[in-house]
Design an enzyme around this catalytic site. Structure first.
Site, mmCIF file in Angstrom:
data_model
loop_
_atom_site.group_PDB
_atom_site.id
_atom_site.type_symbol
_atom_site.label_atom_id
_atom_site.label_comp_id
_atom_site.label_asym_id
_atom_site.label_seq_id
_atom_site.Cartn_x
_atom_site.Cartn_y
_atom_site.Cartn_z
ATOM 1 N N TYR A 164 -16.557 -0.198 12.185
ATOM 2 C CA TYR A 164 -15.786 1.065 12.036
ATOM 3 C C TYR A 164 -14.548 0.922 11.162
ATOM 4 O O TYR A 164 -14.182 -0.156 10.772
ATOM 5 C CB TYR A 164 -15.529 1.758 13.364
ATOM 6 C CG TYR A 164 -14.697 1.130 14.448
ATOM 7 C CD1 TYR A 164 -13.914 0.007 14.268
ATOM 8 C CD2 TYR A 164 -14.701 1.732 15.720
ATOM 9 C CE1 TYR A 164 -13.164 -0.503 15.305
ATOM 10 C CE2 TYR A 164 -13.953 1.213 16.763
ATOM 11 C CZ TYR A 164 -13.178 0.092 16.549
ATOM 12 O OH TYR A 164 -12.433 -0.399 17.570
ATOM 13 N N GLU A 165 -13.990 2.056 10.786
ATOM 14 C CA GLU A 165 -12.892 2.129 9.792
ATOM 15 C C GLU A 165 -13.320 1.543 8.450
ATOM 16 O O GLU A 165 -12.526 0.937 7.748
ATOM 17 C CB GLU A 165 -11.626 1.418 10.291
ATOM 18 C CG GLU A 165 -11.091 1.887 11.619
ATOM 19 C CD GLU A 165 -10.822 3.384 11.663
ATOM 20 O OE1 GLU A 165 -10.625 4.002 10.606
ATOM 21 O OE2 GLU A 165 -10.825 3.942 12.772
ATOM 22 N N GLY A 166 -14.579 1.783 8.083
ATOM 23 C CA GLY A 166 -15.117 1.228 6.843
ATOM 24 C C GLY A 166 -15.791 -0.090 7.139
ATOM 25 O O GLY A 166 -15.121 -1.037 7.553
#
Lengths: 598, 598
Positions: free
Chosen positions: B442-444
């Site tokens: 997550y978050e890229g």
């Protein structure tokens, strides 16, 4: 929902085109009649069973888990598991590679290996129920008395009963020499066993009317440590003289572990409270007898990770072709869509190819190993028998540790292809990761495997067996050394083969001075050896593919094989450079760390 | 049950002895008064909260998960979570690093970083509730209108309300340009939002009376793609002019994801059904506004893995000292016991030291980065501000991807130390692995981070920022180049620094010809860069340790630091050799694989 297609083409390629297994079988009276059509038909049916019967139960089995009734000590596995087992028995699958004298079909282990790969892809947790039975079968075949064989083998072969291996206790797993379960002779040839076992896979269930536990325990006069362990067969229900089910033996499931994965398999805590058992093999030689099961089980564990790697790959590939997200860095590839499928991205391809290469390398190695096992069991030439046995002993820790570690990398990579969806249970990807994770631990942790390889199998005989494998590599190098097209596949293994020789000598020398040097190098060493073996497998496969292409065969399968082999040598194999370096960094930086590990 | 001791000594070492953060703070009017005693006292209290309040809820939270009431759309997190949050608010923790004008305590990010490390060690799932709020706070501080700031910031700072980031939709995660949620102007300055969001962490719960959702959506006339996205604040309950809670806004949790880990955090599917929102920042500039949150969140995700690495290490170390199994290869170490503690085995030490080195390298880097962030926000010198900002931008993808990938390696290694027990939930080790696994996604995803690093942050400005970091390395090499005792820590980074320059130029040149070369090299490149940065951190730490020892300081902490640094350079850092080689193997073996990936 996850998908699964049995990889029959690749199995057939490895068996028939690369290793020509039926030629090998022809030399063995026990298997001389086994032809390619039979093998292919068996695999096709097994694939249907795996994809159609147990695969649909994989996610539900994980979600549901097993249930223990604390009053009756009975365990109910997830819905559908029992019925799937019934169909498995009805299909005659437990008997596949068993000895005809006990009702078996007598097919080679090589075929059983491929059947199990598919079962593992479909549902590792379910497959462990019949898998453990097969281990019990093999220990009894090797060490059971005639009475024990007569009582248990036909039932295990038919699948009417299942088996387990009861080794671990709360205070000992790796170090079985510490085990405390006691067996006292009753005087009538039987023993009363008392003790507590944990981590017993398939330890209790409702599939069958009886469960045949193989239990390690100590006789009253047994020496301390691993030389005082004996093996017993302790059935859940005592068996009457006529073979019918008798009284309940006090060997009870008292708890089920809550685990990271393989939820569908009952990992039982087992209390043995004066249960009746009979001795298998010699007194105090139980560990050796159990190792018959353990060695087979270690190959089986590698096969579990092969299965999971394959199914994870198939799903990640399908997702990568379907999921639209961002544009290719080198220009739109699907201009008519709102984004390109993520398979256009180099790193997505790298993750997919990592799994594919690890699956195909593992499949070749597993089939190669079980073919050696068949030769060790059935080849008429004693030298071939002995050589095969030694080679499979060398390769077993590599199969177990290298393939399961690779399975960890591969299932995680395939999960990563799914982005956030990979973390969600419904997609099934994170389950492959969780299920695979036990394979790096059980049947001897991967560290234990590495010590077995480097300490026992390599240094233990001054590299004699390793040299035998080295000769196979050298033979291939010689055969193909002048073939320019093979250079990209041959040069890396020729180079690594040479390096390994020096590397082994160096570690051996160091270990002679300080045994901790062996412990410090072993894990890295096993991975280097693993790549040498996989490199050899890929070179053999590339050799066949190049010949087919040269002969005008346009089946894209051969191009695919070459592309996978190229990827393997370019992106995975090179870690050997670092591994040899870190192994050479030695024990001091690990052992002189009392302040850091205070 | 797992243990956790806040690593206060190491935090203080990094802050006060290595980076001398209070000297840095003195230069910033906003933080000039922050002294070491204040910092240490805050960390000690935070450590008590983490170890005493949220850590005991970690396993139970995982087992229990969150519950959604489908009628009311309300979510109940696991038992004890709400009460822990109440105590957190009562202790004033949400306000720690917030601006005093909104009720914050104005402490540096550097301090907040260390507080969060401990919260993450204790309970990542719980910590995400306040963590997400902090992200919402930062986006509103940077882009909110005065009205929005007045309405929301004091409530977020006090912790009375929490916040979320609503980005992902079922068909788009990485590629936010595809998002479909609509925002239509009502005419009174507000908007009606309609759409479906998924994967919303901390998206619904019963901790607070209101939840402040920050939502990405498209205005009716918005351009296609990522340039047509705007940011809105959409509270769960509309807020009356007097600040009191108004009507329920139709932004509902309609489902909770079943995940591999972080079960205690509510990962919500959110249906937005004509909910009222107000625009944050400029129309169509929502992605840039959201990136204020994203960059902070990326550092925060690295910090999550740091926390899990630390707690996994502590537990594995304790187990390795306690568990008796087998004898040391170099002779009995505990002859009075039935076996030696497993910490005597070289590979067990390697697994432990891997986790320790990755924790300590990550801690140094995280503190270094948040100190840069404080300078970027508060330093009076514009050049220092700009340089710090650029450097933190360069390091952010490394923090996010390198630390979370290392966390994967480390938590798995620590779990492996436990053998079979590591696979059992009650020990807590497998949960650290599962919880950490999301941090790589997550978050890229970590692939996206690597493209951000190599494509944007390095090649995007012709390596200018990388050169700035290179100068720091060169400065240290120059300072210590003649110090024999530092040679083992300096030589590897000096060598790798040189290699990186050539390597970057080479990849840049190839990428210029074919952008897929950048995509093919990026992941390996990031890991090489990560090791350069960690190598620099370890060299800085070793420098201080050697000085203290030379000055006669006998605190074993300094020996421990040197031992860990030596291990790091001997066993972990050398993978850079392979990584540069595989990166150089290029894109062709990935992209010319249409047959293999058919």
């Amino acid at each position: 929902m996850p998908i699964y297609t049995p990889p029959l083409r690749d199995m057939q390629f490895v068996m028939h085109e690369v290793f020509k297994v039926t030629d090998e079988f022809k030399a063995m009276p026990a298997h001389a009649e086994v032809d390619a059509d039979t093998i292919n038909a068996v695999l096709e049916e097994a694939g249907k069973f795996a994809a159609g019967v147990t695969f649909p139960l994989n996610i539900s089995g994980d979600t549901e888990g097993c249930k223990l009734d604390n009053q009756t000590h009975e365990v109910t596995p997830p819905k559908g598991f029992k019925e799937a087992y019934r169909q498995y028995v009805e299909g005659g699958w437990p008997a596949l590679s068993c000895d005809p004298q006990y009702g078996g079909q007598g097919l080679p282990h090589t075929v059983n290996q491929c059947v199990y790969e598919m079962l593992n892809s479909a549902n590792q947790a379910w497959t462990m129920y019949p898998g453990l039975s097969h281990g019990a079968y093999e220990a009894l075949v090797a060490h059971g008395t005639d009475e024990q064989k007569k009582t248990y083998l036909p039932k295990l072969v038919s699948g009417e009963w299942t088996g387990t291996m009861c080794l671990t206790e709360p205070h000992c797993g790796t170090d079985l020499g510490l085990l405390r379960t006691k067996a006292e002779p009753v005087g009538d040839g039987t023993y009363k066993l008392t003790g507590n076992k944990i981590f017993i896979s398939a330890g209790e269930h409702d599939f069958t009317e009886n469960i045949v536990h193989l239990v390690l325990a100590r006789l009253p006069d047994a020496p301390k440590g691993s030389k005082g362990i004996s093996l017993f067969v302790v059935p859940k229900f005592n068996v009457n003289a006529d073979g019918s089910i008798g009284s309940r033996n006090p060997i009870f499931c008292t708890g089920l572990e809550h685990k990271m994965g393989i939820h569908g398999n009952a990992t039982a805590q087992i209390a043995i409270d004066g249960a009746t058992g009979t001795l298998v093999g010699e007194p105090n030689k139980g560990l050796a007898a159990m190792f018959v099961m353990m060695n087979a089980a270690r190959l089986g564990v590698g096969n579990q990770s092969l299965g999971l790697t394959e199914v994870a790959f198939q799903n990640a590939l399908a997702y990568a072709k379907d999921r639209l997200q961002m544009r290719s860095l080198s220009g739109k590839k699907a201009p008519d869509k709102e984004a390109d499928p993520i398979i256009v991205h180099p790193d997505v391809r790298k993750m997919l190819l990592t799994a594919k290469a690890y699956a195909e390398g593992a499949r070749a190695l597993q089939i190669y190993c079980t073919m050696l096992l068949d030769k060790a069991h059935h080849h008429p030439d004693e030298k071939v028998k002995k050589d095969s046995d030694e080679l499979v002993a060398l390769l077993t820790p590599i199969v177990k540790a290298f393939i399961t570690d690779n399975g960890h990398v591969a299932t995680n990579a395939c999960m990563q292809v799914f982005g956030g969806h990979g973390y969600i249970k419904e997609w099934g990807m994170e389950q492959f990761v969780r299920d695979n994770r036990i394979n790096m631990i059980y049947e001897g942790t991967n560290t234990v495997q590495s010590l077995d390889l480097l300490g026992r199998k390599v240094l233990g005989n001054n590299g004699a067996t390793l040299k035998k494998f080295g000769k196979l590599v050298a033979k291939l190098v010689e055969e193909e050394g002048v073939n320019e097209k093979m250079a990209e596949f041959i040069n890396p293994i020729a180079y690594l083969g040479d390096q390994m020789t020096k590397f082994t000598t160096e570690i051996g020398f160091r270990g002679f001075q300080n045994p901790d040097e062996v412990g410090a190098a072993a894990v890295d060493y096993l991975r280097v050896a693993g790549h040498l073996v996989f490199g050899y497998m890929f070179a053999r496969m590339a050799q066949v593919a190049l010949r087919e292409i040269a002969a005008g065969n346009t089946d894209p399968f051969y191009q695919a094989k070459l592309q996978t082999a190229r990827f393997y040598f370019a992106k995975l194999f090179p870690e050997t450079a670092t591994l040899m370096r870190t192994a050479r960094a030695g024990a001091k930086v690990l052992m002189d760390t009392d302040a850091a590990l205070a």
